[in-house]
Design a protein around this motif. Sequence first.
Motif, PDB file in Angstrom:
ATOM      1  N   LEU A  12       0.753  -1.186   0.078  1.00  0.00           N
ATOM      2  CA  LEU A  12      -0.084  -0.027  -0.104  1.00  0.00           C
ATOM      3  C   LEU A  12       0.783   1.288   0.027  1.00  0.00           C
ATOM      4  O   LEU A  12       0.517   2.232  -0.745  1.00  0.00           O
ATOM      5  CB  LEU A  12      -0.952   0.097   1.301  1.00  0.00           C
ATOM      6  N   GLY A  13       2.064   1.391   0.947  1.00  0.00           N
ATOM      7  CA  GLY A  13       2.719   2.485   1.020  1.00  0.00           C
ATOM      8  C   GLY A  13       2.562   3.496   1.796  1.00  0.00           C
ATOM      9  O   GLY A  13       1.197   3.521   2.323  1.00  0.00           O
ATOM     10  N   ARG A  14       3.552   4.185   2.267  1.00  0.00           N
ATOM     11  CA  ARG A  14       3.340   5.237   3.213  1.00  0.00           C
ATOM     12  C   ARG A  14       2.583   6.543   2.685  1.00  0.00           C
ATOM     13  O   ARG A  14       2.783   6.624   1.341  1.00  0.00           O
ATOM     14  CB  ARG A  14       4.677   5.708   3.676  1.00  0.00           C
ATOM     15  N   MET A  15       1.912   7.428   3.344  1.00  0.00           N
ATOM     16  CA  MET A  15       1.662   8.680   2.976  1.00  0.00           C
ATOM     17  C   MET A  15       2.963   9.409   2.766  1.00  0.00           C
ATOM     18  O   MET A  15       3.896   9.332   3.444  1.00  0.00           O
ATOM     19  CB  MET A  15       0.962   9.339   4.217  1.00  0.00           C
ATOM     20  N   LYS A  16       2.704  10.521   1.971  1.00  0.00           N
ATOM     21  CA  LYS A  16       3.936  11.407   1.790  1.00  0.00           C
ATOM     22  C   LYS A  16       4.287  11.948   2.975  1.00  0.00           C
ATOM     23  O   LYS A  16       3.511  12.579   4.016  1.00  0.00           O
ATOM     24  CB  LYS A  16       3.561  12.264   0.815  1.00  0.00           C
ATOM     25  N   GLY A  17       5.610  12.142   3.314  1.00  0.00           N
ATOM     26  CA  GLY A  17       6.181  12.730   4.275  1.00  0.00           C
ATOM     27  C   GLY A  17       6.271  11.823   5.644  1.00  0.00           C
ATOM     28  O   GLY A  17       6.866  12.070   6.558  1.00  0.00           O
ATOM     29  N   LEU A  39      -1.346   3.895  11.339  1.00  0.00           N
ATOM     30  CA  LEU A  39      -1.402   5.175  11.130  1.00  0.00           C
ATOM     31  C   LEU A  39       0.113   5.508  10.223  1.00  0.00           C
ATOM     32  O   LEU A  39       0.995   5.145  10.506  1.00  0.00           O
ATOM     33  CB  LEU A  39      -1.014   6.078  12.144  1.00  0.00           C
ATOM     34  N   GLY A  40      -0.177   6.231   9.031  1.00  0.00           N
ATOM     35  CA  GLY A  40       0.851   6.567   7.978  1.00  0.00           C
ATOM     36  C   GLY A  40       0.609   5.765   6.885  1.00  0.00           C
ATOM     37  O   GLY A  40       1.804   6.055   6.002  1.00  0.00           O
ATOM     38  N   CYS A  41      -0.139   4.873   6.463  1.00  0.00           N
ATOM     39  CA  CYS A  41      -0.056   4.323   5.277  1.00  0.00           C
ATOM     40  C   CYS A  41      -1.269   5.277   4.478  1.00  0.00           C
ATOM     41  O   CYS A  41      -2.030   5.951   4.851  1.00  0.00           O
ATOM     42  CB  CYS A  41      -0.747   3.074   5.466  1.00  0.00           C
ATOM     43  N   LYS A  42      -1.174   4.901   3.029  1.00  0.00           N
ATOM     44  CA  LYS A  42      -1.992   5.757   2.242  1.00  0.00           C
ATOM     45  C   LYS A  42      -3.500   5.540   2.467  1.00  0.00           C
ATOM     46  O   LYS A  42      -4.257   6.392   1.868  1.00  0.00           O
ATOM     47  CB  LYS A  42      -1.528   5.343   0.784  1.00  0.00           C
ATOM     48  N   LYS A  43      -3.914   4.345   2.951  1.00  0.00           N
ATOM     49  CA  LYS A  43      -5.374   3.968   3.247  1.00  0.00           C
ATOM     50  C   LYS A  43      -5.352   3.600   4.766  1.00  0.00           C
ATOM     51  O   LYS A  43      -4.170   3.337   5.342  1.00  0.00           O
ATOM     52  CB  LYS A  43      -5.872   2.886   2.355  1.00  0.00           C
ATOM     53  N   LEU A  44      -6.516   3.578   5.333  1.00  0.00           N
ATOM     54  CA  LEU A  44      -6.618   3.116   6.567  1.00  0.00           C
ATOM     55  C   LEU A  44      -6.635   1.630   6.661  1.00  0.00           C
ATOM     56  O   LEU A  44      -7.155   0.919   5.939  1.00  0.00           O
ATOM     57  CB  LEU A  44      -8.056   3.672   7.044  1.00  0.00           C
ATOM     58  N   ILE A  45      -5.868   1.154   7.707  1.00  0.00           N
ATOM     59  CA  ILE A  45      -5.681   0.038   7.922  1.00  0.00           C
ATOM     60  C   ILE A  45      -6.032  -0.419   9.621  1.00  0.00           C
ATOM     61  O   ILE A  45      -5.422   0.176  10.193  1.00  0.00           O
ATOM     62  CB  ILE A  45      -4.400  -0.562   7.722  1.00  0.00           C
ATOM     63  N   SER A  96       3.715  20.649  11.105  1.00  0.00           N
ATOM     64  CA  SER A  96       4.588  20.553  12.122  1.00  0.00           C
ATOM     65  C   SER A  96       6.153  20.473  11.512  1.00  0.00           C
ATOM     66  O   SER A  96       7.128  19.995  12.048  1.00  0.00           O
ATOM     67  CB  SER A  96       4.636  18.822  12.668  1.00  0.00           C
ATOM     68  N   GLY A  97       6.011  20.713  10.249  1.00  0.00           N
ATOM     69  CA  GLY A  97       7.304  20.838   9.477  1.00  0.00           C
ATOM     70  C   GLY A  97       7.954  19.768   8.833  1.00  0.00           C
ATOM     71  O   GLY A  97       9.037  19.801   8.296  1.00  0.00           O
ATOM     72  N   PHE A  98       7.120  18.518   8.763  1.00  0.00           N
ATOM     73  CA  PHE A  98       7.525  17.387   7.863  1.00  0.00           C
ATOM     74  C   PHE A  98       7.254  17.544   6.667  1.00  0.00           C
ATOM     75  O   PHE A  98       5.984  18.136   6.077  1.00  0.00           O
ATOM     76  CB  PHE A  98       6.887  16.008   8.536  1.00  0.00           C
ATOM     77  N   VAL A  99       8.201  17.586   5.664  1.00  0.00           N
ATOM     78  CA  VAL A  99       7.885  17.545   3.848  1.00  0.00           C
ATOM     79  C   VAL A  99       6.852  16.617   3.637  1.00  0.00           C
ATOM     80  O   VAL A  99       6.972  15.433   3.718  1.00  0.00           O
ATOM     81  CB  VAL A  99       9.037  17.652   3.270  1.00  0.00           C
ATOM     82  N   VAL A 100       5.630  17.154   3.441  1.00  0.00           N
ATOM     83  CA  VAL A 100       4.466  16.217   3.011  1.00  0.00           C
ATOM     84  C   VAL A 100       4.517  16.221   1.345  1.00  0.00           C
ATOM     85  O   VAL A 100       4.197  15.366   0.678  1.00  0.00           O
ATOM     86  CB  VAL A 100       3.154  16.669   3.375  1.00  0.00           C
ATOM     87  N   ASN A 101       4.769  17.329   0.840  1.00  0.00           N
ATOM     88  CA  ASN A 101       4.689  17.319  -0.806  1.00  0.00           C
ATOM     89  C   ASN A 101       5.993  17.242  -1.144  1.00  0.00           C
ATOM     90  O   ASN A 101       6.924  18.266  -1.096  1.00  0.00           O
ATOM     91  CB  ASN A 101       4.017  18.762  -1.061  1.00  0.00           C
ATOM     92  N   GLU A 102       6.551  16.071  -1.563  1.00  0.00           N
ATOM     93  CA  GLU A 102       7.791  16.036  -2.257  1.00  0.00           C
ATOM     94  C   GLU A 102       8.223  16.262  -3.549  1.00  0.00           C
ATOM     95  O   GLU A 102       7.193  16.559  -4.346  1.00  0.00           O
ATOM     96  CB  GLU A 102       8.314  14.510  -2.121  1.00  0.00           C
TER      97      GLU A 102
END
Lengths: 339, 339
Positions: free
Chosen positions: B117-122, B289-295, B333-339
């Motif tokens: 599934l992969g992680r959300m951006k950031g 928490l943190g994947c592209k969809k809810l698990i 919070s300063g984490f880069v979400v849009n890479e």
Amino acid sequence: MIKIVVDAFGGDNSPIEIVKGAINAINEIDDLHVILAGDEAILNNLLKEYSYNSEQLSILNAPEIITNNEGATEAVKTKKDSSIVKGIVECKENDDIAGFISAGSTGAVLTAGFLKLGRMKGVLRPALCPILPTFKGSSVMICDCGANMDTKPEQLEQFAVMASAYAEVMGVNNPRVALLNVGTEDHKGDIRCKEVFPKLKENKHINFVGNMEARDLLTGDYDVVVSDGFSGNVLLKSTEGSMKTLLTCLKTEIKSGFWSKVGALFMRKTFKKIKDTFDYSKYGGAVLLGCKKLIVKGHGSSNANSITACIKQLYSMHEGKLIEKISSRLEKSGFVVNE
Amino acid sequence: MIKIVVDAFGGDNSPIEIVKGAINAINEIDDLHVILAGDEAILNNLLKEYSYNSEQLSILNAPEIITNNEGATEAVKTKKDSSIVKGIVECKENDDIAGFISAGSTGAVLTAGFLKLGRMKGVLRPALCPILPTFKGSSVMICDCGANMDTKPEQLEQFAVMASAYAEVMGVNNPRVALLNVGTEDHKGDIRCKEVFPKLKENKHINFVGNMEARDLLTGDYDVVVSDGFSGNVLLKSTEGSMKTLLTCLKTEIKSGFWSKVGALFMRKTFKKIKDTFDYSKYGGAVLLGCKKLIVKGHGSSNANSITACIKQLYSMHEGKLIEKISSRLEKSGFVVNE
């Protein structure tokens, strides 16, 4: 005569319960001498109320007190006349003293043990090792439960060796040693666990039975649980905390209804038996393993019975030559004891 | 219509209880569509026994099963037709699916979530976040409880941010975030804690209330507990384990005597209330928490009610736009979400 120094001014119920616990111990054991560390005037006044063999008790005047609310390192450095510092220094300077007991500040006891008494030869870091009762009536030790942060794998191996010797001296035959981990499979865990696992497996001087999950602490399947100080602390405190929460909840619910109160009357014996099963105080205190003399840290809420248990525990460890056994076991395990 | 994939072949009581739980959920929620992942023939046969709106249920044929006894990484790589892998891939490939639920192998769910599934951006690392009931009737989350070993401080800060957003979506106002530690003082802990403490304190997008000791998990004073995966796992499992031990002990003692059995009859309501208070299943499962969809990972022993609770939980998180909220909070919070 076996001499033991007891901090008379440590813990919530000091000095009265500490003095009472010490008196009970000397009245039970003939060749025991207790040195009470604390304010001489107060202690002399308290002692008037008891009858005991005066050759079995003396006072080490130490009028300062280290509280739980001050920084341990700073307190140990500045309060040289405190019962903890003066008591531990007294242990160091006198060959005929077996060890020290305190129900006071854990941080101060650890710091003074480390700085003032010193480590046994070959010991990388002393570790704090409490005993808990299990569901099956046996007991289990956690080593380390918080004396060390950022523990190294070779330190963990030493904890296993020291706690194993301790368990044997306390009467456990061939103690089963487990590594606290997130699963039971051999490859589980963080880098630290993965590094120490083969060391524990290869050590022929301990009975390593593999990884253990936190949920199995009280099953009675393990005698010694090896852990870094951080996770060991979490394990100990969450076990204590959740049991306390559940019992408090039960008590509140019982009090809230008439029929539950009636039911509780019928179940008094049951509740008492459970309370007795999980009564930590009967095992004495947590032992700081790896210092030059034996140090026992009693629970902050220790009463006279717990203090007596701590004294008996230290007496047994001395009789069982724990320091010598740890030293010999470390040497056999390849740690350089004679530098 | 909100679509959710449910692993019909995960957990001790699968597939019967999983199917029942899914049917109950669609019969309660009109705009919910459940996709049952598993062996089509078996599922079709089971479904004959229920009445439901057929537009709210479909089957994803996935005849392979990943068990708890096989290596998760290997299983996820090779068993492409398993309910876990195929279910999670289905989530990834279809924009209209909200997420995935399984009561099966935790390792396989985490691995498939991460790899397929992969992680959300950031997001540096997804974290597993269970909810526990507290003594006061509120709930508390532990993030992370074991998805990650050797956690870095910046990962811990992300766990705090993600779990905070999750707690808010689940109805907690300004959730109190604590750091699991060996003491409550600011300077306590291992290197990791000392490094993350100031980061948590400075982060204006969470309500950080300081360090927490493991014994205070169930006091109701905290909503989110941030922890590295190793200690979080110890905290979760020792809490569950010691409660279970105490209750088993109580049960054994009650059965062993006539009067205690009589007493227990009077106390039936009390015991039931306590059982209800600490019934984890009503909160659903642990969220990755943190994947592209809810698990959502349900407990291995999940019954129909727990599965229904997991489905409702995922439905609520989707309604509350949890993924979007985590993303926005990470960015603030300063984490880069849009890479």
